[in-house]
Motif scaffolding. Structure first.
Motif, mmCIF file in Angstrom:
data_model
loop_
_atom_site.group_PDB
_atom_site.id
_atom_site.type_symbol
_atom_site.label_atom_id
_atom_site.label_comp_id
_atom_site.label_asym_id
_atom_site.label_seq_id
_atom_site.Cartn_x
_atom_site.Cartn_y
_atom_site.Cartn_z
ATOM 1 N N CYS A 342 0.843 -1.197 0.000
ATOM 2 C CA CYS A 342 0.000 0.000 0.000
ATOM 3 C C CYS A 342 0.879 1.249 0.000
ATOM 4 N N VAL A 356 -1.851 4.420 -8.835
ATOM 5 C CA VAL A 356 -2.987 3.879 -9.592
ATOM 6 C C VAL A 356 -2.499 2.934 -10.689
ATOM 7 N N PRO A 361 -3.553 0.233 -3.373
ATOM 8 C CA PRO A 361 -4.498 1.019 -2.587
ATOM 9 C C PRO A 361 -3.756 2.120 -1.811
ATOM 10 N N ASN A 384 -10.444 3.469 -3.961
ATOM 11 C CA ASN A 384 -9.231 2.638 -3.879
ATOM 12 C C ASN A 384 -8.339 3.089 -2.731
ATOM 13 N N LYS A 415 -7.856 -3.988 -2.691
ATOM 14 C CA LYS A 415 -6.940 -4.275 -3.790
ATOM 15 C C LYS A 415 -7.727 -4.764 -5.009
ATOM 16 N N ALA A 419 -8.404 -0.857 -6.540
ATOM 17 C CA ALA A 419 -7.083 -0.547 -7.077
ATOM 18 C C ALA A 419 -6.793 -1.246 -8.404
#
Length: 451
Positions: A342, A356, A361, A384, A415, A419
């Motif tokens: 993350c 992105v 995330p 996200n 996720k 994301a």
């Protein structure tokens, strides 16, 4: 007839120079000659940070002109810097173009691409009868919000100095997600005087933008469809990321510490918390300590980018058992590393696009300018990521940091649902035949057409 020759003029800040440098790389790949014009101060930082293997294409050259301030003057004073730039740079840019046009290679300047915050350059383009292109390095929704300033004044949401009169949710068009008026870009930078200077700069930029032939944006239709449908004159050509060319990013102001990549190789897949707050963010000591202790409490490996001016050696030594701390990281490589799970981010647009594009995330910790609107998209529109909540004294506590990180990493839904779906969308835009790819191709055709 020579090949097309574009002059690129970024605003002198890290988050503006990097995407403009990436635009330069794309242009030269298409056979366009590019002269990249930094201020003297920025040029020195960029060239000092470049390594031996950062070779530029033969069609690209980096040059510089003065920004109007003396060596030791404060370039963080946005009002002072803007005044100096307006006073000095237009004439210097004209002189540079005349000098380039006087060269014997026959490749006269055909186009100026300038950051929207350097809009005076479109006046130079008109005067010299060459094409002028505005480049917005951030989210389309943020530029749309700046274009809507006259309406905000008319509706009494702000006054004509940019001061917030009504805190409310606003929609820039019926289809666009609402944003809060308190998040307007200029309202979170410095004191009232700085905010008014920035607001004046935006009003000037809006006027100058009228002189530009086209407005390009470092975003993708797939990420902000309602923005680009509602404001069709803003044309997306992003995400402009070196990772999309499988190449190294250039344009950094500081040398990158690549030792962190070896360290990441030794960590389990998806386990590392990556923490980076960009080039401007400053923490007070209490908040810095809470962040360090919150990371320690997660019992997870973390990679933390800490600028020299933020360090507290006592706290850092305490947290060093499972974390790695670096001064500046090769961020695109870090974010694409399988060990990273993350991204704790200030939500600057370049970082948002990089996260992105790698399907990560976010944990959002915005600091100023457009970062609050970017956070709104991450948490409310794309879904996200999560934001941290501050306590009654305005601090994000170590417990809040630990809890939110655990919530994000332990719930695989983030996720999978947000994301990875978003990663797919961002890749489609710049892929062959995607919206951004088609827009960029027509841009190249237009530059090559001397009519």
């Amino acid at each position: 007839m020579g090949i097309p020759h574009a002059i690129l003029v970024p605003y002198p800040a890290q988050g503006h120079v990097i995407p403009m440098m990436e635009l330069m790389q794309r242009l030269v790949k298409q056979g366009v000659k590019v002269t990249f014009v930094n201020t003297d101060f920025t040029h020195k930082m960029v060239t000092n940070a470049m390594s031996e293997d950062d070779k530029l294409n033969d069609l690209a050259s980096l040059v510089s002109i003065p920004d109007g301030l003396e060596e030791g003057e404060n370039r963080f004073d946005l009002g002072k810097l803007s005044d100096a730039i307006y006073r000095v740079m237009p004439e210097k840019l004209e002189e540079l173009i005349e000098q380039l046009n006087g060269n014997d290679d026959g490749e006269k300047v055909t186009c100026i691409v300038a950051d929207t915050c350097m809009g005076w350059a479109f006046g130079v383009a008109k005067k010299m009868e060459i094409k002028g292109v505005a480049f917005w390095p951030a989210a389309g929704v943020v530029l749309a919000s700046l274009i809507c300033i006259p309406k905000f004044i008319e509706d009494g949401i702000i006054d004509n100095k940019g001061t917030l009169m009504k805190k409310q949710m606003v929609q820039l068009s019926p289809t666009m997600p609402p944003i809060t008026s308190a998040d307007f870009t200029w309202l979170s930078i410095g004191d009232i005087k700085t905010q008014q200077s920035l607001f004046d700069l935006i009003l000037k930029a809006n006027e100058f933008m009228e002189l530009a032939d086209r407005i390009f944006c470092n975003s993708a239709y797939e990420l902000e469809p309602t923005t680009f449908t509602s404001f069709p004159n803003i044309i997306p050509i992003g995400p402009l990321l070196a990772s999309n060319r499988v190449a190294k990013q250039i344009g950094h102001f500081w040398k990158e510490d690549s030792t962190c990549l070896t360290w990441l190789d030794q960590q389990p897949k998806g386990s590392v918390i990556y923490v980076a707050f960009g080039s401007f963010t400053l923490f007070d000591q209490k908040q810095f300590n809470e962040l360090a202790l919150g990371l320690e409490m997660t019992n997870r490996p973390f990679l933390w980018v800490v600028r020299e001016n933020m360090k507290n050696e006592g706290i850092i030594n305490k947290t060093n058992s499972r974390g790695k701390i670096v001064g500046w990281a090769p961020q695109q490589k870090v974010l694409s590393h399988p060990s990273v799970g993350c991204f704790v981010s200030h939500c600057g647009w370049n970082s948002v696009l990089e996260g992105v594009s790698n399907g990560l995330p976010f944990l959002c910790w915005p600091y100023f300018a457009d970062q609050y609107i970017n956070k709104l998209f991450i948490c409310n529109v794309w879904k996200n990521g999560l934001e941290f909540d501050k306590d009654e004294s305005g601090i994000i506590s170590r417990e809040e940091i630990k809890n939110k990180i655990e919530k994000l990493l332990e719930d695989n839904e983030w996720k999978v649902r947000g994301a990875l779906d978003l990663k797919e969308k961002s890749v489609v835009g710049v892929g062959k035949g995607g919206h951004s790819d088609r827009n960029f191709s027509s841009f190249i055709d237009w530059i090559e057409d001397r009519g």
